[in-house]
Design a protein around this motif. Structure first.
Motif, PDB file in Angstrom:
ATOM      1  N   ALA A 158       0.918  -0.990   0.196  1.00 12.89           N
ATOM      2  CA  ALA A 158      -0.064   0.415  -0.060  1.00 12.89           C
ATOM      3  C   ALA A 158       0.655   1.110  -0.189  1.00 12.89           C
ATOM      4  CB  ALA A 158      -0.884   0.283   1.369  1.00 12.89           C
ATOM      5  N   LYS A 159       0.902   2.154  -1.095  1.00  9.57           N
ATOM      6  CA  LYS A 159       1.090   3.647  -1.341  1.00  9.57           C
ATOM      7  C   LYS A 159       1.200   4.622   0.072  1.00  9.57           C
ATOM      8  CE  LYS A 159       1.139   3.517  -5.986  1.00  9.57           C
ATOM      9  NZ  LYS A 159       0.988   4.133  -6.945  1.00  9.57           N
ATOM     10  N   GLU A 201      -7.207  12.420   2.736  1.00  4.50           N
ATOM     11  CA  GLU A 201      -8.488  12.243   4.219  1.00  4.50           C
ATOM     12  C   GLU A 201      -9.070  10.419   4.134  1.00  4.50           C
ATOM     13  OE1 GLU A 201     -11.437  14.216   5.080  1.00  4.50           O
ATOM     14  OE2 GLU A 201     -13.035  13.574   3.131  1.00  4.50           O
ATOM     15  N   MET A 202      -8.932  10.092   2.664  1.00  2.00           N
ATOM     16  CA  MET A 202      -9.249   8.328   2.889  1.00  2.00           C
ATOM     17  C   MET A 202      -9.062   7.729   3.746  1.00  2.00           C
ATOM     18  SD  MET A 202     -11.701   7.000   1.417  1.00  2.00           S
ATOM     19  CE  MET A 202     -12.345   8.680   0.737  1.00  2.00           C
ATOM     20  N   PRO A 203      -7.666   7.612   3.763  1.00  2.00           N
ATOM     21  CA  PRO A 203      -6.487   6.843   5.417  1.00  2.00           C
ATOM     22  C   PRO A 203      -7.454   6.843   6.528  1.00  2.00           C
ATOM     23  CG  PRO A 203      -5.464   7.027   3.534  1.00  2.00           C
ATOM     24  CD  PRO A 203      -6.321   8.289   3.063  1.00  2.00           C
ATOM     25  N   ALA A 204      -7.297   8.154   6.576  1.00  2.00           N
ATOM     26  CA  ALA A 204      -7.991   8.329   8.122  1.00  2.00           C
ATOM     27  C   ALA A 204      -9.757   7.654   7.948  1.00  2.00           C
ATOM     28  CB  ALA A 204      -8.158   9.571   8.571  1.00  2.00           C
ATOM     29  N   LEU A 205     -10.377   8.364   6.779  1.00  2.00           N
ATOM     30  CA  LEU A 205     -11.729   7.623   7.841  1.00  2.00           C
ATOM     31  C   LEU A 205     -11.457   5.259   7.286  1.00  2.00           C
ATOM     32  CD1 LEU A 205     -13.186   9.789   4.473  1.00  2.00           C
ATOM     33  CD2 LEU A 205     -13.670   9.573   6.528  1.00  2.00           C
ATOM     34  N   ASN A 206     -10.923   5.538   6.622  1.00  2.00           N
ATOM     35  CA  ASN A 206     -10.485   4.005   6.371  1.00  2.00           C
ATOM     36  C   ASN A 206     -10.200   3.263   7.923  1.00  2.00           C
ATOM     37  OD1 ASN A 206     -10.423   0.992   4.297  1.00  2.00           O
ATOM     38  ND2 ASN A 206      -8.403   1.387   5.787  1.00  2.00           N
ATOM     39  N   ALA A 207      -9.422   4.247   8.568  1.00  2.00           N
ATOM     40  CA  ALA A 207      -9.183   3.644   9.669  1.00  2.00           C
ATOM     41  C   ALA A 207     -10.349   3.571  10.704  1.00  2.00           C
ATOM     42  CB  ALA A 207      -7.488   4.934  11.019  1.00  2.00           C
ATOM     43  N   LYS A 222     -10.857   2.235  -8.128  1.00  2.00           N
ATOM     44  CA  LYS A 222     -11.172   0.738  -7.259  1.00  2.00           C
ATOM     45  C   LYS A 222      -9.333   0.792  -7.477  1.00  2.00           C
ATOM     46  CE  LYS A 222     -14.400  -2.415  -8.295  1.00  2.00           C
ATOM     47  NZ  LYS A 222     -15.046  -3.314  -9.474  1.00  2.00           N
ATOM     48  N   ALA A 223      -8.438   1.575  -8.605  1.00  2.00           N
ATOM     49  CA  ALA A 223      -7.414   1.338  -8.318  1.00  2.00           C
ATOM     50  C   ALA A 223      -6.639   2.436  -7.486  1.00  2.00           C
ATOM     51  CB  ALA A 223      -6.236   1.865  -9.648  1.00  2.00           C
ATOM     52  N   PHE A 224      -7.195   3.252  -6.872  1.00  2.00           N
ATOM     53  CA  PHE A 224      -7.037   4.099  -5.983  1.00  2.00           C
ATOM     54  C   PHE A 224      -7.141   3.418  -4.350  1.00  2.00           C
ATOM     55  CE2 PHE A 224      -7.770   6.659  -2.171  1.00  2.00           C
ATOM     56  CZ  PHE A 224      -6.693   7.673  -1.898  1.00  2.00           C
ATOM     57  N   ARG A 225      -7.801   2.646  -4.489  1.00  2.00           N
ATOM     58  CA  ARG A 225      -8.146   1.830  -3.374  1.00  2.00           C
ATOM     59  C   ARG A 225      -7.326   1.079  -2.839  1.00  2.00           C
ATOM     60  NH1 ARG A 225     -13.239   1.326  -0.719  1.00  2.00           N
ATOM     61  NH2 ARG A 225     -13.488  -1.137  -0.345  1.00  2.00           N
ATOM     62  N   TYR A 248      -3.848   2.237  -2.269  1.00  2.00           N
ATOM     63  CA  TYR A 248      -3.360   3.391  -1.130  1.00  2.00           C
ATOM     64  C   TYR A 248      -4.327   1.844   0.052  1.00  2.00           C
ATOM     65  CZ  TYR A 248      -2.124   6.901  -3.371  1.00  2.00           C
ATOM     66  OH  TYR A 248      -1.160   7.509  -4.006  1.00  2.00           O
ATOM     67  N   GLY A 249      -4.189   0.710   0.120  1.00  2.00           N
ATOM     68  CA  GLY A 249      -4.583   0.192   1.462  1.00  2.00           C
ATOM     69  C   GLY A 249      -6.580   0.340   2.201  1.00  2.00           C
ATOM     70  N   ILE A 250      -6.965   0.820   0.862  1.00  2.00           N
ATOM     71  CA  ILE A 250      -8.343   0.983   1.444  1.00  2.00           C
ATOM     72  C   ILE A 250      -9.137  -0.454   1.542  1.00  2.00           C
ATOM     73  CG2 ILE A 250     -10.215   2.444   1.334  1.00  2.00           C
ATOM     74  CD1 ILE A 250      -7.565   4.225   1.785  1.00  2.00           C
ATOM     75  N   ASP A 251      -9.073  -0.540   2.912  1.00  2.00           N
ATOM     76  CA  ASP A 251      -9.180  -1.896   2.825  1.00  2.00           C
ATOM     77  C   ASP A 251     -11.000  -2.767   3.707  1.00  2.00           C
ATOM     78  OD1 ASP A 251      -8.270  -1.404   5.289  1.00  2.00           O
ATOM     79  OD2 ASP A 251      -7.142  -3.823   5.264  1.00  2.00           O
ATOM     80  N   ALA A 252     -11.152  -0.884   4.511  1.00  2.00           N
ATOM     81  CA  ALA A 252     -12.430  -1.394   5.569  1.00  2.00           C
ATOM     82  C   ALA A 252     -13.303  -1.020   4.971  1.00  2.00           C
ATOM     83  CB  ALA A 252     -11.293  -1.111   6.921  1.00  2.00           C
ATOM     84  N   LEU A 253     -13.658   0.641   4.192  1.00  2.00           N
ATOM     85  CA  LEU A 253     -14.424   0.482   3.719  1.00  2.00           C
ATOM     86  C   LEU A 253     -15.572  -0.201   2.749  1.00  2.00           C
ATOM     87  CD1 LEU A 253     -13.257   4.440   3.611  1.00  2.00           C
ATOM     88  CD2 LEU A 253     -14.652   3.627   5.321  1.00  2.00           C
ATOM     89  N   GLY A 254     -16.240  -0.146   2.881  1.00  2.00           N
ATOM     90  CA  GLY A 254     -17.807  -0.906   1.122  1.00  2.00           C
ATOM     91  C   GLY A 254     -17.245  -0.348   0.431  1.00  2.00           C
TER      92      GLY A 254
END
Length: 222
Positions: free
Chosen positions: A3-4, A119-125, A151-154, A157-163
């Protein structure tokens, strides 16, 4: 794939932006021109007598809108967001009403919006730590076109918890904009279990901060 790290703005600067947004009431948002297409006309973010009771709930949260979430503004009118719609992970049509019984942090974002990406990684966290049968972060991507970029962004950047929620028509954004709830991206709305607006913010925030978690805990009553 490794993840970046979030690109563009360092996390410290994101915190500063969120603090400034608390003073400027969301001036850090990226302005979005209203599009003349999409299903915005079919969606509503409307005044509703069913949401009269949310006013007290919203007022009770005011002491928790501080620090990194100081830009969250309490709902001044009884507004229902139940009919704001988008697509779910499998492309199935959903609306805020489908999350009845949960407190929802509804966030609209796009891959071309740098504050959104930051802010997306923070929302994911936040979802990873606090997501439950009582609370969910619902981050809706509004990129036009196909799913390739979001989808590529997710993945990158390791966005794995958000639907994976999508609205390629920008109908959800347009519905919020027409009701004075959004003028740019990101826009984040705290929605009660009955689909009623509690508070809203235009601009980014450090959603994994203690301030943000305190607000969510107060909203869900834990």
């Amino acid at each position: 794939m490794t993840a970046k790290k979030p690109f563009g703005l360092p996390s410290v600067k994101l915190i500063l932006i969120a603090a400034v947004a608390g003073v400027l009431a969301g001036a850090a948002a990226v302005y979005v021109k209203e599009e003349g297409y999409g299903n915005g006309n079919a969606q509503t973010a409307a005044l509703s007598s069913d949401c009269e009771g949310a006013k007290d709930h919203s007022a009770a949260l005011t002491p928790f809108t501080k620090g990194q979430v100081a830009a969250m503004v309490a709902a001044q009118k009884p507004v229902s967001l139940q009919n704001v719609s988008f697509n779910g992970p499998e492309g199935k049509p959903l609306s805020v009403q489908d999350f009845a019984g949960k407190t929802v942090l509804l966030n609209l974002w796009a891959t071309w919006c740098i504050p959104c990406r930051e802010e997306m990684p923070a929302l994911n966290a936040l979802q990873k730590e606090m997501g439950s049968d009582k609370f969910e972060v619902v981050a809706v991507n509004i990129d036009t076109g196909d799913d390739e970029k979001p989808k590529a962004f997710r993945t990158d950047y390791g966005i794995d918890a958000l639907g994976y929620y999508r609205d390629g028509t920008m109908g959800a954004f347009n519905a919020l904009k027409k009701n004075g709830l959004a003028f740019g991206l990101p826009v984040t709305l705290l929605v009660g279990p009955k689909g009623c607006l509690l508070s809203a913010m235009n601009g980014p925030a450090a959603w994994d901060s203690e301030d943000a978690k305190g607000l969510i805990k107060a909203a869900i009553g834990s």
